[in-house]
Design a protein around this motif. Structure first.
Motif, PDB file in Angstrom:
ATOM      1  N   HIS A   1       0.801  -1.228   0.000  1.00  0.00           N
ATOM      2  CA  HIS A   1       0.000   0.000   0.000  1.00  0.00           C
ATOM      3  C   HIS A   1       0.835   1.280   0.000  1.00  0.00           C
ATOM      4  CE1 HIS A   1      -3.291  -2.646   0.421  1.00  0.00           C
ATOM      5  NE2 HIS A   1      -3.254  -2.804   1.718  1.00  0.00           N
ATOM      6  N   PHE A   2       2.143   1.163   0.242  1.00  0.00           N
ATOM      7  CA  PHE A   2       2.989   2.357   0.365  1.00  0.00           C
ATOM      8  C   PHE A   2       4.408   1.929   0.048  1.00  0.00           C
ATOM      9  CE2 PHE A   2       4.787   5.632   3.631  1.00  0.00           C
ATOM     10  CZ  PHE A   2       4.997   6.560   2.631  1.00  0.00           C
ATOM     11  N   LEU A   3       5.169   2.817  -0.607  1.00  0.00           N
ATOM     12  CA  LEU A   3       6.522   2.504  -1.046  1.00  0.00           C
ATOM     13  C   LEU A   3       7.547   3.438  -0.410  1.00  0.00           C
ATOM     14  CD1 LEU A   3       5.740   2.265  -4.873  1.00  0.00           C
ATOM     15  CD2 LEU A   3       5.832   0.355  -3.250  1.00  0.00           C
ATOM     16  N   HIS A   4       8.603   2.845   0.161  1.00  0.00           N
ATOM     17  CA  HIS A   4       9.810   3.567   0.553  1.00  0.00           C
ATOM     18  C   HIS A   4      10.921   3.047  -0.343  1.00  0.00           C
ATOM     19  CE1 HIS A   4       8.691   4.524   5.051  1.00  0.00           C
ATOM     20  NE2 HIS A   4       7.856   5.066   4.176  1.00  0.00           N
ATOM     21  N   LEU A   5      11.453   3.870  -1.215  1.00  0.00           N
ATOM     22  CA  LEU A   5      12.488   3.416  -2.120  1.00  0.00           C
ATOM     23  C   LEU A   5      13.833   4.031  -1.758  1.00  0.00           C
ATOM     24  CD1 LEU A   5      10.621   3.442  -5.570  1.00  0.00           C
ATOM     25  CD2 LEU A   5      10.799   1.618  -3.861  1.00  0.00           C
ATOM     26  N   ARG A   6      14.778   3.185  -1.420  1.00  0.00           N
ATOM     27  CA  ARG A   6      16.160   3.572  -1.173  1.00  0.00           C
ATOM     28  C   ARG A   6      17.015   2.319  -1.295  1.00  0.00           C
ATOM     29  NH1 ARG A   6      17.742   2.176   4.131  1.00  0.00           N
ATOM     30  NH2 ARG A   6      16.035   1.951   5.637  1.00  0.00           N
ATOM     31  N   ASN A   7      18.305   2.477  -1.186  1.00  0.00           N
ATOM     32  CA  ASN A   7      19.210   1.355  -1.384  1.00  0.00           C
ATOM     33  C   ASN A   7      20.171   1.215  -0.211  1.00  0.00           C
ATOM     34  OD1 ASN A   7      20.298  -0.857  -2.826  1.00  0.00           O
ATOM     35  ND2 ASN A   7      20.103   0.269  -4.751  1.00  0.00           N
ATOM     36  N   VAL A   8      20.760   0.051  -0.099  1.00  0.00           N
ATOM     37  CA  VAL A   8      21.738  -0.220   0.951  1.00  0.00           C
ATOM     38  C   VAL A   8      22.900  -0.998   0.356  1.00  0.00           C
ATOM     39  CG1 VAL A   8      20.095  -0.241   2.868  1.00  0.00           C
ATOM     40  CG2 VAL A   8      20.566  -2.363   1.634  1.00  0.00           C
ATOM     41  N   LYS A   9      24.026  -0.904   1.031  1.00  0.00           N
ATOM     42  CA  LYS A   9      25.187  -1.700   0.683  1.00  0.00           C
ATOM     43  C   LYS A   9      25.550  -2.533   1.907  1.00  0.00           C
ATOM     44  CE  LYS A   9      28.466  -2.982  -2.138  1.00  0.00           C
ATOM     45  NZ  LYS A   9      28.141  -3.732  -3.354  1.00  0.00           N
ATOM     46  N   ARG A  10      25.373  -3.846   1.797  1.00  0.00           N
ATOM     47  CA  ARG A  10      25.711  -4.736   2.907  1.00  0.00           C
ATOM     48  C   ARG A  10      27.198  -5.041   2.885  1.00  0.00           C
ATOM     49  NH1 ARG A  10      21.102  -7.039   0.618  1.00  0.00           N
ATOM     50  NH2 ARG A  10      22.424  -8.618  -0.392  1.00  0.00           N
ATOM     51  N   GLU A  11      27.793  -5.045   4.079  1.00  0.00           N
ATOM     52  CA  GLU A  11      29.219  -5.334   4.178  1.00  0.00           C
ATOM     53  C   GLU A  11      29.391  -6.579   5.051  1.00  0.00           C
ATOM     54  OE1 GLU A  11      31.117  -1.667   5.322  1.00  0.00           O
ATOM     55  OE2 GLU A  11      30.147  -0.565   3.711  1.00  0.00           O
ATOM     56  N   ASP A  12      30.503  -6.754   5.699  1.00  0.00           N
ATOM     57  CA  ASP A  12      30.750  -7.954   6.486  1.00  0.00           C
ATOM     58  C   ASP A  12      29.754  -8.063   7.640  1.00  0.00           C
ATOM     59  OD1 ASP A  12      32.874  -8.583   4.891  1.00  0.00           O
ATOM     60  OD2 ASP A  12      34.376  -7.654   6.194  1.00  0.00           O
ATOM     61  N   GLY A  13      29.199  -9.270   7.804  1.00  0.00           N
ATOM     62  CA  GLY A  13      28.296  -9.506   8.935  1.00  0.00           C
ATOM     63  C   GLY A  13      27.098  -8.582   8.893  1.00  0.00           C
TER      64      GLY A  13
ATOM     65  N   GLU B   1      23.636   5.214  -2.564  1.00  0.00           N
ATOM     66  CA  GLU B   1      22.845   5.991  -3.509  1.00  0.00           C
ATOM     67  C   GLU B   1      21.572   5.221  -3.859  1.00  0.00           C
ATOM     68  OE1 GLU B   1      24.985   8.313  -6.652  1.00  0.00           O
ATOM     69  OE2 GLU B   1      26.589   6.927  -6.100  1.00  0.00           O
ATOM     70  N   HIS B   2      20.520   5.934  -4.210  1.00  0.00           N
ATOM     71  CA  HIS B   2      19.225   5.283  -4.427  1.00  0.00           C
ATOM     72  C   HIS B   2      19.274   4.208  -5.513  1.00  0.00           C
ATOM     73  CE1 HIS B   2      17.698   8.483  -1.894  1.00  0.00           C
ATOM     74  NE2 HIS B   2      16.526   7.867  -1.864  1.00  0.00           N
ATOM     75  N   LEU B   3      20.068   4.414  -6.551  1.00  0.00           N
ATOM     76  CA  LEU B   3      20.092   3.457  -7.658  1.00  0.00           C
ATOM     77  C   LEU B   3      21.229   2.454  -7.575  1.00  0.00           C
ATOM     78  CD1 LEU B   3      19.199   5.720 -10.730  1.00  0.00           C
ATOM     79  CD2 LEU B   3      17.672   4.469  -9.181  1.00  0.00           C
ATOM     80  N   TYR B   4      22.181   2.657  -6.678  1.00  0.00           N
ATOM     81  CA  TYR B   4      23.363   1.807  -6.660  1.00  0.00           C
ATOM     82  C   TYR B   4      23.574   1.219  -5.270  1.00  0.00           C
ATOM     83  CZ  TYR B   4      24.019   4.327 -11.002  1.00  0.00           C
ATOM     84  OH  TYR B   4      23.817   4.880 -12.241  1.00  0.00           O
ATOM     85  N   GLY B   5      23.524  -0.095  -5.206  1.00  0.00           N
ATOM     86  CA  GLY B   5      23.694  -0.812  -3.946  1.00  0.00           C
ATOM     87  C   GLY B   5      23.343  -2.265  -4.168  1.00  0.00           C
ATOM     88  N   ASP B   6      22.942  -2.949  -3.131  1.00  0.00           N
ATOM     89  CA  ASP B   6      22.631  -4.376  -3.242  1.00  0.00           C
ATOM     90  C   ASP B   6      21.200  -4.647  -3.676  1.00  0.00           C
ATOM     91  OD1 ASP B   6      25.175  -5.362  -2.556  1.00  0.00           O
ATOM     92  OD2 ASP B   6      24.784  -5.029  -0.428  1.00  0.00           O
ATOM     93  N   ASN B   7      20.350  -3.643  -3.678  1.00  0.00           N
ATOM     94  CA  ASN B   7      18.969  -3.826  -4.140  1.00  0.00           C
ATOM     95  C   ASN B   7      18.878  -3.548  -5.642  1.00  0.00           C
ATOM     96  OD1 ASN B   7      18.184  -4.278  -1.484  1.00  0.00           O
ATOM     97  ND2 ASN B   7      17.662  -2.128  -1.132  1.00  0.00           N
ATOM     98  N   PRO B   8      18.267  -4.446  -6.410  1.00  0.00           N
ATOM     99  CA  PRO B   8      18.164  -4.249  -7.871  1.00  0.00           C
ATOM    100  C   PRO B   8      17.047  -3.251  -8.196  1.00  0.00           C
ATOM    101  CG  PRO B   8      17.056  -6.278  -7.256  1.00  0.00           C
ATOM    102  CD  PRO B   8      17.665  -5.722  -5.980  1.00  0.00           C
ATOM    103  N   MET B   9      17.331  -1.967  -8.061  1.00  0.00           N
ATOM    104  CA  MET B   9      16.282  -0.959  -8.121  1.00  0.00           C
ATOM    105  C   MET B   9      15.581  -0.906  -9.471  1.00  0.00           C
ATOM    106  SD  MET B   9      16.025   0.128  -5.108  1.00  0.00           S
ATOM    107  CE  MET B   9      14.899   1.484  -5.352  1.00  0.00           C
ATOM    108  N   GLU B  10      16.307  -1.106 -10.574  1.00  0.00           N
ATOM    109  CA  GLU B  10      15.649  -1.075 -11.873  1.00  0.00           C
ATOM    110  C   GLU B  10      14.620  -2.199 -11.978  1.00  0.00           C
ATOM    111  OE1 GLU B  10      16.712  -1.495 -16.634  1.00  0.00           O
ATOM    112  OE2 GLU B  10      18.269  -0.818 -15.238  1.00  0.00           O
ATOM    113  N   GLU B  11      14.996  -3.403 -11.530  1.00  0.00           N
ATOM    114  CA  GLU B  11      14.066  -4.537 -11.553  1.00  0.00           C
ATOM    115  C   GLU B  11      12.872  -4.290 -10.637  1.00  0.00           C
ATOM    116  OE1 GLU B  11      14.067  -9.217 -10.113  1.00  0.00           O
ATOM    117  OE2 GLU B  11      15.962  -8.261 -10.677  1.00  0.00           O
ATOM    118  N   ILE B  12      13.137  -3.717  -9.466  1.00  0.00           N
ATOM    119  CA  ILE B  12      12.067  -3.429  -8.503  1.00  0.00           C
ATOM    120  C   ILE B  12      11.082  -2.426  -9.085  1.00  0.00           C
ATOM    121  CG2 ILE B  12      11.606  -2.252  -6.304  1.00  0.00           C
ATOM    122  CD1 ILE B  12      14.246  -3.606  -5.288  1.00  0.00           C
TER     123      ILE B  12
END
Length: 389
Positions: free
Chosen positions: A298-310, A317-328
């Protein structure tokens, strides 16, 4: 062509960012809440309409309530929790009377969100939010000194946290303490370790199963009311999506989401699809969540994250990280096209640029969110043309 309904979050009249500033970002919607009303009290029609008036006068509309907070007594199912549930229902009815359609909330005990660093410096000098498990363990074991905290972590990690603490000055330790507790509602107050430990004591004996049961009870009461009055409830995932301070977590994984939605199977019981919070858990497949639960988003929060060790991640940045934002975004466009309705979205968080200096709400600087909004808009429009929808 159906595109996402673009919004910005505003913390109210005391927010350093003005409604006029938000309007100049090109959005027509505002996401806000009546933060001045104590948690658990009924939101009156007059108060809701006064906030609407402020927003309309600046040429926008109040589109999403974020958040109508859930009282801790409801989460613990103690004290006056039934009265607080009754108050919640009345607030929903008043919001519906005023024309509001979407209400976000969370069910995280005590802390709404946690980061250990609110000013991680990127290579270009912008600042971002970061969670570091070792820094958090140092806070938990050596600063807060929560009873039994050491048993929640491996011996090696406790030793690593101890060594990490030796590198911090007193001011840095004080800052870490403040950083962690900024996600505590009312954190403008001066919370002492004793006060925090008292709040934690109230959750003794409450595990994941108990908290989940309490959430289902809450939803079984409020979701039918929301359905009747035409409001969509959007639960925000846990942030971070794993236990902190030994507290239970029940909105962290795909399995959690499936259980919440199946236990209370009315459309009003839905999700705030936060790619940042869900994406911080490496096992969550964000695309699959849309495929499986799209009709309950019902509601969207769009942002990205970069996971590191553990259990360490930083907001990227919103478009660059571990989440495939274009696919999403593509999947969201297809979902909206299928349903024939736009979903409200806001660019969640953003980098703090040096031009803005210090600001009160980490992640909510204007330039960083405007940059994220522009990037999401560009991807969305490009994909919409490609998909011919």
């Amino acid at each position: 062509m159906i595109t996402m309904q673009q919004n910005m979050r505003w913390y109210g009249p005391h927010d350093g960012i003005r409604l006029r500033d938000i309007r100049q970002c090109g959005v027509t919607g505002v996401v806000t809440a009546l933060h001045q009303i104590p948690v658990g009290e009924v939101w009156s029609v007059d108060d809701i309409q006064e906030r609407q008036r402020m927003i309309v006068e600046e040429g926008m509309e109040w589109t999403v309530v974020e958040s109508l907070p859930v009282h801790e007594d409801i989460k613990r199912q103690g004290g006056d929790y039934q009265q607080y549930i009754s108050n919640y229902k009345k607030s929903l009815e008043h919001l519906a009377e005023c024309g509001l359609k979407v209400v976000a909330y969370n069910f995280m005990p005590i802390l709404d969100w946690v980061r250990t660093d609110h000013a991680f410096v990127n290579p270009d000098g912008t600042k971002a939010l970061l969670f570091d498990e070792i820094a958090f363990i140092f806070f938990d074991v050596f600063l807060l000194k929560r009873r039994g905290a050491e048993s929640d972590y491996s011996k090696d990690k406790v030793e690593e946290a101890s060594e990490y603490g030796k590198t911090l000055s007193k001011d840095q330790k004080d800052q870490l303490f403040k950083n962690v507790l900024l996600g505590l509602p009312g954190s403008d107050e001066s919370f002492t370790p004793e006060k925090i430990l008292e709040l934690l004591d109230a959750y003794k004996g409450i595990d994941d199963q108990t908290l989940r049961s309490n959430l289902v009870h809450f939803l079984s009461e409020v979701a039918p009311v929301a359905e009747r009055v035409g409001i969509k409830l959007a639960i925000h995932p846990d942030d971070p999506p794993f236990s902190v301070l030994g507290l239970p977590r029940v909105v962290s994984t795909e399995e959690d989401l499936a259980q919440i939605l199946s236990e209370v199977p009315v459309n009003a019981n839905g999700l705030c699809y936060c790619t940042g919070s869900l994406g911080a858990h490496p096992d969550n497949n964000l695309s699959r969540i849309i495929d499986t639960h799209g009709d309950r988003i019902h509601f969207l929060h769009l942002r990205n994250v970069k996971r590191e060790d553990g259990k360490r991640f930083r907001e990227s940045e919103h478009l660059y990280g571990d989440n495939p934002m274009e696919e999403i975004i593509e999947k969201l466009l297809l979902l909206m096209d299928k349903n024939g309705a736009a979903l409200p979205m806001r660019p969640d968080h953003g980098f703090l640029h040096s031009l803005e200096g210090a600001e009160k709400y980490p992640g909510y600087s204007l330039i960083g969110r405007l940059k994220g909004l522009a990037e999401i808009r560009g991807v969305e429009l490009g994909l919409a043309h490609k998909l011919k929808i």
